[in-house]
Motif scaffolding. Structure first.
Motif, mmCIF file in Angstrom:
data_model
loop_
_atom_site.group_PDB
_atom_site.id
_atom_site.type_symbol
_atom_site.label_atom_id
_atom_site.label_comp_id
_atom_site.label_asym_id
_atom_site.label_seq_id
_atom_site.Cartn_x
_atom_site.Cartn_y
_atom_site.Cartn_z
ATOM 1 N N ILE A 47 -1.662 -1.976 -12.121
ATOM 2 C CA ILE A 47 -1.974 -0.820 -11.768
ATOM 3 C C ILE A 47 -0.910 0.487 -11.975
ATOM 4 C CG2 ILE A 47 -3.358 0.791 -10.657
ATOM 5 C CD1 ILE A 47 -4.660 -1.879 -9.448
ATOM 6 N N CYS A 48 -0.896 1.492 -11.733
ATOM 7 C CA CYS A 48 0.411 2.292 -11.154
ATOM 8 C C CYS A 48 -0.115 3.396 -10.258
ATOM 9 C CB CYS A 48 0.961 2.617 -12.496
ATOM 10 S SG CYS A 48 2.318 3.812 -12.347
ATOM 11 N N ALA A 49 -0.027 3.318 -9.145
ATOM 12 C CA ALA A 49 -0.327 4.260 -8.048
ATOM 13 C C ALA A 49 0.793 5.959 -8.160
ATOM 14 C CB ALA A 49 -0.325 3.695 -6.918
ATOM 15 N N ARG A 72 -4.938 7.438 -8.930
ATOM 16 C CA ARG A 72 -4.291 9.182 -7.825
ATOM 17 C C ARG A 72 -4.073 9.178 -6.893
ATOM 18 N NH1 ARG A 72 -2.827 12.027 -12.750
ATOM 19 N NH2 ARG A 72 -1.673 13.705 -11.182
ATOM 20 N N GLY A 73 -3.550 9.068 -6.149
ATOM 21 C CA GLY A 73 -3.526 9.460 -4.700
ATOM 22 C C GLY A 73 -2.214 10.416 -4.105
ATOM 23 N N SER A 74 -2.760 10.003 -2.769
ATOM 24 C CA SER A 74 -2.077 10.542 -1.878
ATOM 25 C C SER A 74 -0.137 10.363 -2.211
ATOM 26 C CB SER A 74 -1.827 10.363 -0.561
ATOM 27 O OG SER A 74 -1.191 11.337 0.593
ATOM 28 N N ALA A 80 -1.547 4.855 2.157
ATOM 29 C CA ALA A 80 -3.292 5.294 1.617
ATOM 30 C C ALA A 80 -3.612 5.362 -0.020
ATOM 31 C CB ALA A 80 -3.705 6.236 2.044
ATOM 32 N N ARG A 81 -2.690 5.501 -0.755
ATOM 33 C CA ARG A 81 -2.362 4.824 -2.552
ATOM 34 C C ARG A 81 -2.638 3.530 -2.458
ATOM 35 N NH1 ARG A 81 2.671 6.995 -5.636
ATOM 36 N NH2 ARG A 81 2.512 8.193 -3.747
ATOM 37 N N TYR A 82 -1.005 3.097 -2.022
ATOM 38 C CA TYR A 82 -1.486 1.182 -2.410
ATOM 39 C C TYR A 82 -3.136 0.755 -1.861
ATOM 40 C CZ TYR A 82 3.106 0.158 -4.195
ATOM 41 O OH TYR A 82 4.028 0.058 -4.612
ATOM 42 N N LEU A 83 -3.837 1.438 -1.044
ATOM 43 C CA LEU A 83 -4.859 0.692 -0.857
ATOM 44 C C LEU A 83 -6.586 0.933 -1.510
ATOM 45 C CD1 LEU A 83 -6.300 -0.998 0.895
ATOM 46 C CD2 LEU A 83 -7.234 1.052 2.840
ATOM 47 N N GLY A 84 -5.836 2.451 -1.790
ATOM 48 C CA GLY A 84 -6.671 2.734 -2.696
ATOM 49 C C GLY A 84 -6.899 1.696 -4.304
#
Length: 264
Positions: A47-49, A72-74, A80-84
């Motif tokens: 996955i690319c975050a 896509r995240g903060s 939080a991006r990794y956890l998502g």
């Protein structure tokens, strides 16, 4: 257990903007990283975050064209991006890799995961005892630990650096895949400065498309035979890095060709 290899990537960089979209040979840096991650044998997902926002849309488009899932995240709350991203695929374990590592070694990651699983460690990486060049950094932790960090970590630095809060928990069982050290510990195979990009491009010029397949041992041999390559970005080497050693309860030596020595 479901394992996700999550690669953080963004367009922003103070020293080398849009570096992940630069070309190495006929492919972008991000493609080179993701191609290598797909060769990690134990990975169930890659996955690319990527941060949300228009500025990073080209990075997300490049990742999708490369054939990997995108989360896509903060931008600044990378934890939080990794956890998502982990939750998106139901991952139990997460390998963290950054997109400025175009020579990340898939077999090295497989060995790190084996160390983590076989030793019962809470966390493992290959940098606690810095014996590899900069640019091969990888770490593994459970999603459960990421969830705990997400709930309890409040320092912005801990949220930016993803695992910093976890690594500092009292009693955490740490493991390290140790590199050979010596001159290799001072080499830079990462991508942070224009000189690093020049080094990476020089490797592709010397080795051609075979550079995309070079593992740690093969690229090390090339560097030893061609010291002019190492000199390209040596000005940015940190001579104190090999001396920055953090105790690890479990240490395993890296060996080429997938050799798995017993935990000591």
């Amino acid at each position: 257990m479901t394992l996700a290899v999550i690669v953080q990537a963004r367009a922003g960089s103070s020293r080398l903007p849009r570096k992940v979209l630069e070309l190495l040979g006929d492919k972008r840096v991000l493609d080179r990283v993701l191609d290598r991650c797909r060769r990690i044998a134990v990975a169930d997902h890659v996955i690319c975050a990527i941060p949300e926002g228009e500025a990073d849309d080209p990075v997300a488009d490049a990742a999708r064209r490369a054939g990997v899932a995108v989360f896509r995240g903060s931008e600044h709350d990378v934890l939080a991006r990794y956890l998502g991203a982990a939750r998106m695929v139901g991952a139990d374990e997460v390998v963290r890799i950054t997109s400025d590592c175009p020579f990340i070694d898939p077999d090295m990651v497989d060995q790190l995961v084996a160390l983590y699983r076989e030793s019962g460690a809470d966390y493992a990486n290959n940098t606690l005892l810095p014996g590899f060049p900069r640019g091969l950094d990888c770490e593994i932790v459970s999603t459960a630990w990421l969830e705990r960090a997400d709930a309890e970590a409040t320092d912005p630095a801990d949220r930016e650096h993803v695992t910093a809060w976890i690594r500092n928990r009292p009693g955490l069982k740490l493991a390290c895949l140790e590199g050979p050290g010596g001159e290799a510990a001072n080499w830079r195979w990462t991508l942070d400065y224009p000189a690093d990009l020049a080094f990476c491009r020089a490797v592709f010029e010397r080795a051609g498309e075979a550079a995309a397949e070079l593992d740690f041992s093969a690229l090390s041999e090339l560097c030893r035979k061609a010291p002019d390559l190492v000199a390209i970005n040596a000005v940015h080497a940190d001579p104190a890095r090999p001396d920055i050693r953090r105790p690890a309860a479990i240490v395993r030596d890296y060996l080429p060709a997938g050799a798995r020595p017993p935990v000591r």
